[in-house]
Motif scaffolding. Structure first.
Motif, PDB file in Angstrom:
ATOM      1  N   UNK A   1      35.814 -69.552 -16.867  1.00  0.00           N
ATOM      2  CA  UNK A   1      36.275 -70.927 -17.181  1.00  0.00           C
ATOM      3  C   UNK A   1      37.232 -71.544 -15.980  1.00  0.00           C
ATOM      4  N   UNK A   2      37.531 -70.825 -14.973  1.00  0.00           N
ATOM      5  CA  UNK A   2      38.688 -71.123 -14.237  1.00  0.00           C
ATOM      6  C   UNK A   2      37.810 -72.296 -13.029  1.00  0.00           C
ATOM      7  N   UNK A   3      36.925 -72.241 -12.639  1.00  0.00           N
ATOM      8  CA  UNK A   3      36.027 -73.028 -11.853  1.00  0.00           C
ATOM      9  C   UNK A   3      35.858 -74.482 -12.438  1.00  0.00           C
ATOM     10  N   UNK A   4      35.385 -74.435 -13.810  1.00  0.00           N
ATOM     11  CA  UNK A   4      35.074 -75.718 -14.387  1.00  0.00           C
ATOM     12  C   UNK A   4      36.706 -76.431 -14.619  1.00  0.00           C
ATOM     13  N   UNK A   5      37.698 -75.742 -14.725  1.00  0.00           N
ATOM     14  CA  UNK A   5      39.054 -76.258 -15.075  1.00  0.00           C
ATOM     15  C   UNK A   5      39.614 -76.678 -13.735  1.00  0.00           C
ATOM     16  N   UNK A   6      39.225 -76.125 -12.698  1.00  0.00           N
ATOM     17  CA  UNK A   6      39.868 -76.544 -11.384  1.00  0.00           C
ATOM     18  C   UNK A   6      39.285 -77.802 -11.067  1.00  0.00           C
TER      19      UNK A   6
ATOM     20  N   UNK B   1      42.352 -79.320 -22.688  1.00  0.00           N
ATOM     21  CA  UNK B   1      43.230 -80.038 -23.252  1.00  0.00           C
ATOM     22  C   UNK B   1      44.619 -79.713 -22.426  1.00  0.00           C
ATOM     23  N   UNK B   2      44.921 -78.333 -22.282  1.00  0.00           N
ATOM     24  CA  UNK B   2      46.129 -77.879 -21.778  1.00  0.00           C
ATOM     25  C   UNK B   2      46.107 -78.201 -20.104  1.00  0.00           C
ATOM     26  N   UNK B   3      44.823 -78.287 -19.536  1.00  0.00           N
ATOM     27  CA  UNK B   3      45.121 -78.651 -18.071  1.00  0.00           C
ATOM     28  C   UNK B   3      45.284 -80.212 -17.769  1.00  0.00           C
ATOM     29  N   UNK B   4      44.474 -80.883 -18.802  1.00  0.00           N
ATOM     30  CA  UNK B   4      44.613 -82.339 -18.640  1.00  0.00           C
ATOM     31  C   UNK B   4      46.266 -82.696 -18.926  1.00  0.00           C
ATOM     32  N   UNK B   5      46.760 -81.981 -20.189  1.00  0.00           N
ATOM     33  CA  UNK B   5      48.386 -82.335 -20.304  1.00  0.00           C
ATOM     34  C   UNK B   5      49.287 -81.780 -19.028  1.00  0.00           C
TER      35      UNK B   5
ATOM     36  N   UNK C   1      46.977 -78.133  -5.904  1.00  0.00           N
ATOM     37  CA  UNK C   1      47.635 -78.611  -7.188  1.00  0.00           C
ATOM     38  C   UNK C   1      46.635 -77.896  -8.385  1.00  0.00           C
ATOM     39  N   UNK C   2      45.286 -78.163  -8.144  1.00  0.00           N
ATOM     40  CA  UNK C   2      44.537 -77.902  -9.199  1.00  0.00           C
ATOM     41  C   UNK C   2      44.462 -76.398  -9.593  1.00  0.00           C
ATOM     42  N   UNK C   3      44.593 -75.819  -8.483  1.00  0.00           N
ATOM     43  CA  UNK C   3      44.702 -74.286  -8.623  1.00  0.00           C
ATOM     44  C   UNK C   3      45.908 -73.967  -9.203  1.00  0.00           C
ATOM     45  N   UNK C   4      47.159 -74.446  -8.867  1.00  0.00           N
ATOM     46  CA  UNK C   4      48.368 -74.139  -9.523  1.00  0.00           C
ATOM     47  C   UNK C   4      48.269 -74.410 -10.923  1.00  0.00           C
ATOM     48  N   UNK C   5      47.920 -75.355 -11.251  1.00  0.00           N
ATOM     49  CA  UNK C   5      47.991 -75.812 -12.630  1.00  0.00           C
ATOM     50  C   UNK C   5      47.057 -75.132 -13.443  1.00  0.00           C
TER      51      UNK C   5
END
Length: 166
Positions: free
Chosen positions: A19-24, A66-70, A36-40
């Motif tokens: 999931x990390x690549x999609x979330x980034x 939802x968590x990364x968007x928040x 910032x994307x990587x840190x979040x």
């Protein structure tokens, strides 16, 4: 899908890898900054790992998105507030802003915004209690409610605020 509470390190690494690549990518779409994307994303995964024994998640991918968007919202809001406070109070000869003061003001504004979203009576009980310092008995008299009802409204307001900070 296995429950989050049962994650061991290997399973968690597998979830991270999936999931990390999609979330980034999602975070980058909002923040426009790869660091910032990587840190979040790292922060969200750390939070999931640290709270894995206490969480009940129906859909981990949906929860992560939802968590990364928040987290992006909080990061952008903090940055905007930081810039706004600096612009409002910046004088060339002033002392550098203390980050704790800036964070406290952001937190105060954030909590006020969350409190404004509460139902009317709940919001009024919270304001009487926390902003005006009234006791539960005093609030009950002012609002013509029982003490138990005032306690229930205050408990609901505090729970909502606590969850918004998590």
């Amino acid at each position: 899908m296995q429950k989050v509470q049962a994650f061991n390190e290997k399973e968690f690494v597998d979830v991270y890898s999936r999931h990390h690549r999609q979330l980034q990518h999602i975070v980058f779409g909002f923040a426009k900054d790869s660091l910032i994307a990587e840190d979040i994303v790292q922060d969200v995964f750390m939070s999931v790992w640290e709270r894995r024994g206490k969480m009940h998640i129906d859909s981990l991918p949906a929860y992560l998105i939802r968590s990364v968007k928040l987290a992006v919202f909080k990061s952008v809001a903090a940055n905007k507030l930081h810039q706004k406070l600096i612009a409002q109070h910046h004088r060339p000869e002033t002392i550098q802003w203390d980050e704790q003061v800036i964070y406290a003001r952001f937190l105060e504004e954030y909590l006020s915004a969350v409190a404004e979203q509460l139902p009317e009576k709940c919001r009024m009980v919270f304001k009487y209690s926390r902003q005006q310092g009234l006791t539960i008995a005093e609030i009950a008299v002012i609002m013509c409610l029982s003490s138990k009802t005032v306690e229930a409204h205050l408990t609901r307001a505090l729970r909502t605020l606590r969850l918004s900070l998590a």
